[in-house]
Scaffold this motif. Sequence first.
Motif, PDB file in Angstrom:
ATOM      1  N   ILE A 195      10.867   1.014  23.765  1.00  0.00           N
ATOM      2  CA  ILE A 195      12.201   1.618  23.262  1.00  0.00           C
ATOM      3  C   ILE A 195      13.333   1.863  24.218  1.00  0.00           C
ATOM      4  O   ILE A 195      13.019   2.223  25.303  1.00  0.00           O
ATOM      5  CB  ILE A 195      11.707   3.177  22.918  1.00  0.00           C
ATOM      6  N   MET A 196      14.456   1.334  23.994  1.00  0.00           N
ATOM      7  CA  MET A 196      15.785   1.427  24.660  1.00  0.00           C
ATOM      8  C   MET A 196      16.373   2.643  23.929  1.00  0.00           C
ATOM      9  O   MET A 196      16.487   2.780  22.841  1.00  0.00           O
ATOM     10  CB  MET A 196      16.427   0.331  24.952  1.00  0.00           C
ATOM     11  N   LEU A 197      17.705   2.990  24.661  1.00  0.00           N
ATOM     12  CA  LEU A 197      18.618   3.865  24.094  1.00  0.00           C
ATOM     13  C   LEU A 197      19.757   3.039  23.570  1.00  0.00           C
ATOM     14  O   LEU A 197      20.075   2.019  24.262  1.00  0.00           O
ATOM     15  CB  LEU A 197      18.962   4.926  24.885  1.00  0.00           C
ATOM     16  N   MET A 198      20.409   3.491  22.571  1.00  0.00           N
ATOM     17  CA  MET A 198      21.647   2.521  22.107  1.00  0.00           C
ATOM     18  C   MET A 198      22.659   3.474  21.847  1.00  0.00           C
ATOM     19  O   MET A 198      22.434   4.575  21.406  1.00  0.00           O
ATOM     20  CB  MET A 198      21.282   1.662  20.610  1.00  0.00           C
ATOM     21  N   PRO A 199      23.873   2.972  22.056  1.00  0.00           N
ATOM     22  CA  PRO A 199      25.112   3.831  21.853  1.00  0.00           C
ATOM     23  C   PRO A 199      25.527   4.215  20.580  1.00  0.00           C
ATOM     24  O   PRO A 199      26.304   3.371  19.826  1.00  0.00           O
ATOM     25  CB  PRO A 199      26.103   3.149  22.494  1.00  0.00           C
ATOM     26  N   GLN A 200      24.891   5.481  19.974  1.00  0.00           N
ATOM     27  CA  GLN A 200      25.240   5.752  18.640  1.00  0.00           C
ATOM     28  C   GLN A 200      26.631   5.924  18.436  1.00  0.00           C
ATOM     29  O   GLN A 200      27.193   5.248  17.502  1.00  0.00           O
ATOM     30  CB  GLN A 200      24.654   7.128  18.215  1.00  0.00           C
TER      31      GLN A 200
END
Length: 613
Positions: A195-200
């Motif tokens: 799981i990576m974070l993504m720029p909402q």
Amino acid sequence: MRTIRYLAAAAALATAAIGLAACGHGGSSSIGNGGGKGPAGHEEHGGTVSMAWPASPNFIFPLVPVTNSDGYNANLSQPMWPDLVYAGDGANAAVNPQESLYSSLAWSNGDKTLTIALKPWKWSDGTPITARDFTFVYNIIKANKADWGYYVQGLFPDDVASVGTPNGLSGSTIVLNLTKAYNPAFYVDSVLNTIMLMPQHAWDKTSMTGKVGNYDETTAGAKAVWTFLQKEGSQMSTFASNPLWQVVDGPWRLSQFSNNGAYTYVPNKNYSGPDKPVLAKVENVPYTTDAAELSALRAGNTLDVSPLPLSDLAQAGALKSEGYDLVSIPTPGVAEIIPNFYNANVGSILSQLYIRQAMEDLINRPLIVSKVYSGYADLGSGPVPTTAGGVWVSPLEKAGGPYPYSPAKAIALLKAHGWKVAPNGTSTCADPGSGATQCGAGITKGEPLSLQLAYSSGSTSTDEQEADIQSTEALAGIKITLKSEPFNSLASTVGICNGSSHPANQCGWQLVDFGYEPYGLYPAGDGFFNTGGSSNQGGYSSTEMNSLINATEFGSSTVNAFYAYENYAAQQLPWLWLPDSSGILVYKSNLHGITPLNPFSAGLNPEDWYYTS
């Protein structure tokens, strides 16, 4: 679960990328072991590194679809969007808390609740990273899980009963209320590592000209966002120019992507992590053959970092004299031949365990290690790498696995099951039927024991290995026809074939050797060997295997449960086990920070690199 796409990913989804594998015994004394050395000279800021790759990526959006099995895509995306949990702390097989995006992970409620505290880091455009970025990823995956390449039924996001944000969406705390108790080691090392974070604030949109909204908060909206990002992520001509992909949280951003698959990174000047790039530029260049790669190295001014084909180990001394150092690195991965249990022509043959046992008995793994890989290889005894598997390597695997090389045993097995064995010819079924001494269900009288093995072209060592396998399988009349093709071509035609889906255009393959399959810190079998697994390309299915895999995920963290799974998989042969070839990395002697190598990123962390004058 497939947890390391940047090797291989990777990788990959079906393969890894650079092929730096476990270092076995023997080999050239001129090659180091990754222990590192101090810099000689003054550290320079800036400079360009040109790095060789054996193939190129074709997708940039980090949530790769299930239909794309190019493991090199993670090598492209990982330096820009790292995983929440960063695997590998130097040369140690451990989570790296400094590089990870979380500041703490706290388990409670009998291991059914996980509280994640994010670090106060920022995106490259200065926007803070928050809990909203996690919920964005969760919502997108939840609505599109069947299309996500790393989806494993029952795991993320199925395993999440609810997501809490006690400090609000703009805060830094996330609470995962899980559907059941998990083994924390498994969940952190094998689930959160995907799981990576993504720029909402930049990606929650449905068109390039549309405004950013909260579309992901409805199923229909999340599907529309997914469709948009998937489409943009496949447009290779705009990888470097699309403003979506310029919002990153890793140490690098993309500045150029060429038609031939070459691409260039420049530093993310707003990177919040501890290892800010010193280099000015990293150029990634595909070399599709060993010969082209070696020529570029010998030119002296073309490549700065490159894997050295094992067939070219004799060049080690010359390369050192020309200003290069060499180092080996263990890879947490397993090399294999994948059988297609649902191939229309030979699926019935490959479904017979005794045939897979005979085939494994005929793979002379010690000879391949010594002859083909000059001692630089893991023997390949089962589903866990013996060199890089740490505490998870069972005594059975350490002893060489359940199938030592034995042509006599293979011949006896075939004869005992109704085959007319023709050494160096083609064995045929003489006694069809489902009885204990017959050929097996679906196999007809006179049916030949003839199989096609497809593999990725361009590597002399791989050519030699496949030829050796072809030769030794023939000792029991198992005729192997070899078919080599470029990696991307192979990946595009080898689909996931199982009981519910085996289309002819994706399941015409019989046996395939991609190189090796990469693992993360916890080398679990989910995704690979469980029924319906996202990376279970051959369609292997066993209720006992499913149960044993579940015990490693939901049970205790003791090694006994893991050994039970590992030994069963080693014996049941969902894959045919092969030696995992070692990788030798060649790099300019005045380039520092490469060692100690991180086996979970193939040692390629250019944010740590710098030249000295």
